[in-house]
Design an enzyme around this catalytic site. Structure first.
Site, PDB file in Angstrom:
ATOM      1  N   LYS A 194       0.834  -1.206   0.000  1.00  0.00           N
ATOM      2  CA  LYS A 194       0.000   0.000   0.000  1.00  0.00           C
ATOM      3  C   LYS A 194       0.871   1.258   0.000  1.00  0.00           C
ATOM      4  O   LYS A 194       1.606   1.509   0.944  1.00  0.00           O
ATOM      5  CB  LYS A 194      -0.886   0.057   1.241  1.00  0.00           C
ATOM      6  CG  LYS A 194      -1.879   1.229   1.153  1.00  0.00           C
ATOM      7  CD  LYS A 194      -2.537   1.573   2.471  1.00  0.00           C
ATOM      8  CE  LYS A 194      -1.860   2.708   3.204  1.00  0.00           C
ATOM      9  NZ  LYS A 194      -1.935   4.023   2.550  1.00  0.00           N
ATOM     10  N   GLU A 268      10.777   0.794   9.728  1.00  0.00           N
ATOM     11  CA  GLU A 268      11.699   1.895   9.423  1.00  0.00           C
ATOM     12  C   GLU A 268      10.969   3.173   9.768  1.00  0.00           C
ATOM     13  O   GLU A 268      10.035   3.556   9.064  1.00  0.00           O
ATOM     14  CB  GLU A 268      12.062   1.909   7.929  1.00  0.00           C
ATOM     15  CG  GLU A 268      12.634   0.617   7.390  1.00  0.00           C
ATOM     16  CD  GLU A 268      14.125   0.505   7.621  1.00  0.00           C
ATOM     17  OE1 GLU A 268      14.731   1.440   8.184  1.00  0.00           O
ATOM     18  OE2 GLU A 268      14.684  -0.537   7.247  1.00  0.00           O
ATOM     19  N   CYS A 302      13.801  10.700   6.142  1.00  0.00           N
ATOM     20  CA  CYS A 302      13.890  10.191   7.517  1.00  0.00           C
ATOM     21  C   CYS A 302      15.308  10.326   8.058  1.00  0.00           C
ATOM     22  O   CYS A 302      15.519  10.523   9.240  1.00  0.00           O
ATOM     23  CB  CYS A 302      13.432   8.744   7.565  1.00  0.00           C
ATOM     24  SG  CYS A 302      14.198   7.762   6.292  1.00  0.00           S
TER      25      CYS A 302
HETATM   26  P1  NAP Z   1       2.720   7.621   8.393  1.00  0.00           P
HETATM   27  O1  NAP Z   1       1.586   8.500   8.674  1.00  0.00           O
HETATM   28  O2  NAP Z   1       3.169   6.687   9.439  1.00  0.00           O
HETATM   29  O3  NAP Z   1       2.322   6.823   7.073  1.00  0.00           O
HETATM   30  C1  NAP Z   1       3.112   5.831   6.493  1.00  0.00           C
HETATM   31  C2  NAP Z   1       2.205   4.833   5.797  1.00  0.00           C
HETATM   32  O4  NAP Z   1       1.418   4.164   6.762  1.00  0.00           O
HETATM   33  C3  NAP Z   1       1.230   5.468   4.818  1.00  0.00           C
HETATM   34  O5  NAP Z   1       1.024   4.578   3.749  1.00  0.00           O
HETATM   35  C4  NAP Z   1      -0.016   5.595   5.678  1.00  0.00           C
HETATM   36  O6  NAP Z   1      -1.190   5.694   4.945  1.00  0.00           O
HETATM   37  C5  NAP Z   1       0.042   4.310   6.457  1.00  0.00           C
HETATM   38  N1  NAP Z   1      -0.697   4.305   7.701  1.00  0.00           N
HETATM   39  C6  NAP Z   1      -1.209   5.351   8.410  1.00  0.00           C
HETATM   40  N2  NAP Z   1      -1.839   4.913   9.517  1.00  0.00           N
HETATM   41  C7  NAP Z   1      -1.717   3.565   9.517  1.00  0.00           C
HETATM   42  C8  NAP Z   1      -2.155   2.531  10.403  1.00  0.00           C
HETATM   43  N3  NAP Z   1      -2.814   2.796  11.531  1.00  0.00           N
HETATM   44  N4  NAP Z   1      -1.839   1.259  10.103  1.00  0.00           N
HETATM   45  C9  NAP Z   1      -1.143   0.963   8.994  1.00  0.00           C
HETATM   46  N5  NAP Z   1      -0.729   1.884   8.109  1.00  0.00           N
HETATM   47  C10 NAP Z   1      -0.998   3.170   8.369  1.00  0.00           C
HETATM   48  O7  NAP Z   1       3.997   8.412   7.972  1.00  0.00           O
HETATM   49  P2  NAP Z   1       4.106   9.553   6.900  1.00  0.00           P
HETATM   50  O8  NAP Z   1       3.709  10.822   7.550  1.00  0.00           O
HETATM   51  O9  NAP Z   1       3.446   9.154   5.643  1.00  0.00           O
HETATM   52  O10 NAP Z   1       5.681   9.533   6.602  1.00  0.00           O
HETATM   53  C11 NAP Z   1       6.561  10.304   7.305  1.00  0.00           C
HETATM   54  C12 NAP Z   1       7.266   9.503   8.366  1.00  0.00           C
HETATM   55  O11 NAP Z   1       7.893   8.359   7.812  1.00  0.00           O
HETATM   56  C13 NAP Z   1       8.374  10.297   9.008  1.00  0.00           C
HETATM   57  O12 NAP Z   1       8.297  10.162  10.414  1.00  0.00           O
HETATM   58  C14 NAP Z   1       9.640   9.652   8.503  1.00  0.00           C
HETATM   59  O13 NAP Z   1      10.742   9.761   9.309  1.00  0.00           O
HETATM   60  C15 NAP Z   1       9.224   8.247   8.284  1.00  0.00           C
HETATM   61  N6  NAP Z   1      10.075   7.620   7.268  1.00  0.00           N
HETATM   62  C16 NAP Z   1      11.007   6.709   7.680  1.00  0.00           C
HETATM   63  C17 NAP Z   1      11.853   6.111   6.759  1.00  0.00           C
HETATM   64  C18 NAP Z   1      12.881   5.101   7.185  1.00  0.00           C
HETATM   65  O14 NAP Z   1      13.400   4.392   6.336  1.00  0.00           O
HETATM   66  N7  NAP Z   1      13.193   4.967   8.447  1.00  0.00           N
HETATM   67  C19 NAP Z   1      11.746   6.445   5.412  1.00  0.00           C
HETATM   68  C20 NAP Z   1      10.790   7.382   5.024  1.00  0.00           C
HETATM   69  C21 NAP Z   1       9.946   7.957   5.981  1.00  0.00           C
HETATM   70  P3  NAP Z   1      -1.736   7.165   4.560  1.00  0.00           P
HETATM   71  O15 NAP Z   1      -0.734   7.780   3.670  1.00  0.00           O
HETATM   72  O16 NAP Z   1      -2.982   6.949   3.836  1.00  0.00           O
HETATM   73  O17 NAP Z   1      -1.905   7.910   5.851  1.00  0.00           O
END
Ligand code: NAP
Ligand code: MG
Length: 488
Positions: A194, A268, A302
């Site tokens: 997804k 991650e 990130c």
């Molecule tokens: P997010 O809100 O956690 O969303 C990530 C993914 O999870 C999206 O596809 C989101 O769908 C989905 N999601 C949301 N709620 C969920 C739930 N309860 N259960 C399962 N999936 C769910 O994060 P984001 O704001 O998109 O991304 C930014 C964050 O990602 C930052 O904190 C960043 O540091 C982290 N990140 C980490 C890495 C790494 O490799 N460590 C790489 C890139 C980003 P929706 O989009 O529809 O909400």
């Protein structure tokens, strides 16, 4: 333009890696996308769709299906049915399919780059030169391992896990899909993936590519939706492994949700990396490293170098050079190949960044932004640095995920190690110095999954990536990333 000319342009497009702004008219984006389940595009159970926008113009680009629990179940069933045959195929045969995906991605590189930039806001120079080639490289790299699992893990009888549920964020949509899908397939698993709500289009293009590659039906299923769709994947009883990249909050929720099940999991999550400049560093290169560390992909990274530590004796000169360099940055149209900083991915993210800039000012930080002007439409933010901040400030402790840098100075190596590690995250760090011994000393003491020395934000499929503490666990990339999809 005559339709004959237009066709020619389209034909040339795949080989022309130098898109001009008007080229966005010549990529094929459908008005509406269905779910990619069992090798074909199918309507969502709810019949509902949601829009995806271009964050640089606020224009709607397309609409994509909103998958509910029934759709997730259908996708998982397709992946389970495909697993039997796929996992028994010889590694060499699996490798052939993965190589084919990699080659098709190279052929369609320009189209992927343009769509990635339109849907997510990142500069075309980055999607063209970094995201898309790296994504193809991940498929090439893991294709090579498919028939060598026994050599990769000798005497450990490597076996695939089964069906992997993969959930990815919006900052590197295609690249994160490649990081997830390529090792899973090489190891013999099948996949339900997804993409994030705001950036679904390159994953759906990848679905088309996968269909065209002739990959057996059901091996890769790509479904779109919001957080609840992700939650339905996490909670589905027939998923064997969850691979998640996203925020620490959702990561924690996932861990709680799967507690007591035998689902495997890699997370991650977020980061707040220290980028450390010593007085003996090559300063001009270090300034480029600071710029790349925090302003690459608008800081939606990130592992961004969002905390800068400069040794006191060179702080004045480094900050002067940094401010001068920031004056030259071009903020604006992501489709312009001269743009350095593109659009913030969503209104919501822009508001979050603006809120943190206010917090930084209210906490007493000294703000500096260059004199550039921002486009009237779309989500844009000036590159921003804060001086005179300390460890207790929120902009030093919390992940902003935008082009905002918090700058501190230090005197001794012990002091900077302590400050660098004094944070809930542990994903990455950077060190700039002329002395190899200092690099070795520091890298062993910094609690970070990745430490770059005299460079920053360099990625390679052979090299493992992942975090400590609240940055998650498990590694992606390299052999570690392959092992995460096997029982060994
Ligand atoms: P997010 O809100 O956690 O969303 C990530 C993914 O999870 C999206 O596809 C989101 O769908 C989905 N999601 C949301 N709620 C969920 C739930 N309860 N259960 C399962 N999936 C769910 O994060 P984001 O704001 O998109 O991304 C930014 C964050 O990602 C930052 O904190 C960043 O540091 C982290 N990140 C980490 C890495 C790494 O490799 N460590 C790489 C890139 C980003 P929706 O989009 O529809 O909400
Ligand atoms: Mg979008």
């Amino acid at each position: 333009m005559s339709s004959k000319k237009e066709k020619k342009l389209k034909f040339n497009a795949a080989w022309d890696l130098d898109p001009a702004p008007e080229d966005s008219k010549h990529v094929s984006i459908k008005k509406q996308y269905d779910l990619f389940i069992n090798g074909e595009f199918v309507k969502p159970n709810s019949k509902k769709y949601f829009a995806t926008y271009n964050p640089a113009t606020d224009e709607k680009i397309s609409e994509v299906a909103d998958a509910d629990e029934k759709d997730v179940d259908k996708a998982v069933k397709a992946a389970r049915a495909a697993f039997g045959k796929w996992s028994k195929l010889s590694g060499k045969e699996r490798g052939k399919y993965i190589y084919r995906i990699a080659r098709l991605m190279q052929e369609r590189a320009r189209e992927f780059a343009v769509i990635e930039t339109m849907d997510g806001g990142k500069p075309i120079r980055e999607s063209r030169d970094i995201d898309v080639p790296l994504a193809a490289n991940h498929f090439f790299y893991y294709a090579g391992w498919a028939d060598k699992l026994e050599y990769a893990f000798p005497n450990r009888n490597p076996k695939p896990l089964g069906v992997a549920g993969q959930i990815i964020p919006w900052n590197f949509p295609l690249l994160m899909a490649a990081w997830k899908i390529a090792p899973a397939l090489a190891a013999g698993n099948t996949v339900v993936l997804k993409p994030a709500e705001t950036t679904p289009l390159t994953a759906l293009k990848l679905a088309e590519l996968i269909r065209d590659s002739g990959l057996p039906k059901g091996v890769v299923n790509i479904i779109t939706g919001a957080g609840k769709t992700g939650a339905a994947i996490v909670n589905h009883p027939d998923i064997d492994k969850i691979a998640f990249t996203g925020s620490t909050n959702v990561g924690k929720w996932i861990q709680k949700s799967i507690a007591g099940t035998d689902k495997k999991c890699t997370l991650e999550l977020g980061g707040k990396a220290a980028n450390i400049i010593f007085e003996d560093a090559p300063l001009d290169q270090a300034v480029e490293g600071i710029i790349n560390g925090i302003f690459f992909n608008q800081g939606h990274v990130c592992c961004a170098g969002s905390r800068l530590f400069v040794q006191e004796s060179v702080a004045d000169i480094v900050i002067r050079k940094l401010k001068d360099r920031m004056e030259t940055l071009r903020v604006g149209d992501p489709m312009d190949k001269n743009t350095d900083i593109g659009a913030i991915n969503s209104k919501q993210q822009l508001l979050k960044i603006q809120e943190y800039i206010e917090i930084g000012k209210n906490e007493g930080g000294e703000i500096y932004q260059p004199s550039c002007s921002l486009p009237k439409k779309g989500n844009f933010c000036k590159p921003t640095i804060f001086l005179n901040v300390s460890q207790s400030h929120r902009i030093v402790q919390e992940e902003i995920f935008g082009p905002v840098l918090a700058i501190q100075t230090f005197r001794t190596i012990e002091e900077v190690i302590e400050k660098a590690n004094n944070i809930p995250y542990g994903l990455s760090a950077g060190v700039w110095t002329d002395k190899g011994s200092k690099i070795f000393n520091l890298t062993s003491k910094l609690k970070a999954g990745v430490v770059w020395a005299n460079t920053y934000n360099k990625f390679d499929p052979t090299s493992p990536f992942g975090g400590y503490k609240e940055s998650g666990f498990g590694r992606e990339g390299g052999l570690h990333g392959l092992g995460a999809y096997l029982t060994i």
